[in-house]
Scaffold this motif. Sequence first.
Motif, mmCIF file in Angstrom:
data_model
loop_
_atom_site.group_PDB
_atom_site.id
_atom_site.type_symbol
_atom_site.label_atom_id
_atom_site.label_comp_id
_atom_site.label_asym_id
_atom_site.label_seq_id
_atom_site.Cartn_x
_atom_site.Cartn_y
_atom_site.Cartn_z
ATOM 1 N N SER A 225 8.781 8.934 -0.380
ATOM 2 C CA SER A 225 8.126 10.245 -0.266
ATOM 3 C C SER A 225 9.115 11.347 0.070
ATOM 4 O O SER A 225 8.870 12.515 -0.251
ATOM 5 N N SER B 65 1.133 3.934 -3.209
ATOM 6 C CA SER B 65 0.833 5.367 -3.079
ATOM 7 C C SER B 65 2.000 6.240 -3.558
ATOM 8 O O SER B 65 1.795 7.395 -3.922
ATOM 9 N N ASN B 66 3.212 5.694 -3.573
ATOM 10 C CA ASN B 66 4.373 6.464 -4.023
ATOM 11 C C ASN B 66 4.728 6.244 -5.499
ATOM 12 O O ASN B 66 5.475 7.042 -6.068
ATOM 13 N N ASP C 1 0.841 -1.208 0.000
ATOM 14 C CA ASP C 1 0.000 0.000 0.000
ATOM 15 C C ASP C 1 0.874 1.256 0.000
ATOM 16 O O ASP C 1 0.605 2.225 -0.725
ATOM 17 N N HIS C 2 1.914 1.220 0.814
ATOM 18 C CA HIS C 2 2.859 2.339 0.896
ATOM 19 C C HIS C 2 3.535 2.551 -0.458
ATOM 20 O O HIS C 2 3.620 3.678 -0.953
#
Length: 196
Positions: A118, A69-70, A65-66
């Motif tokens: 990020s 999102s990036n 998921d991390h």
Amino acid sequence: MQTVERRPAWQQAALLTGGFVLLLWVLEIFDAASGHPLDEYGVQPRSEDGLLGVVLAPMLHFGFDHLVSNTVPVLVLGFLTLATGIARGLVATAVIWVVGGLGVWLFAQPGSTHAGASVLIFGWIVFLVVRGFLNRHTTEILIGVAVFLLYSGALLGVLPGQPGVSWQGHLFGAIGGFLAARLLTTRVRSESRITY
């Protein structure tokens, strides 16, 4: 003697950015398949072992998921950072990477672990927005305005408040982006002249 043609900068930028994203996915697939041993290699503030995270953390993620999102921001912003000059884009990325990582290592809460691309994303946003105005280059200004319109809401991520999100990584990545834009300004500055 044969002449080797160089690829246009935008093609090189696409290949480098795509290769970097592929590396992020390979690392996360390996990490997930082997029980997440890479998660401990993020930045661990003010610990000797945590310094290794300054180098590794932007390539590591805490789950798919991390990483998902990036992925799109890395593809878009990494490409734009490199497309108007590969060497300058790589130097800017290195400045963001080091400033972001060291800022987290020095100022984040002890006992925490910080990882994720990020730090680069926030650095690239600020770099892209600021560099055109510093260089007074029309194309770069237009890119900066477009990036600001697309990602300005994300810049609120430099503020504390969302549990489990490294606002320190966002903040120091953004500071690294500003420093990179200042260091890599290409506009020729006119010398100050005093007339009597």
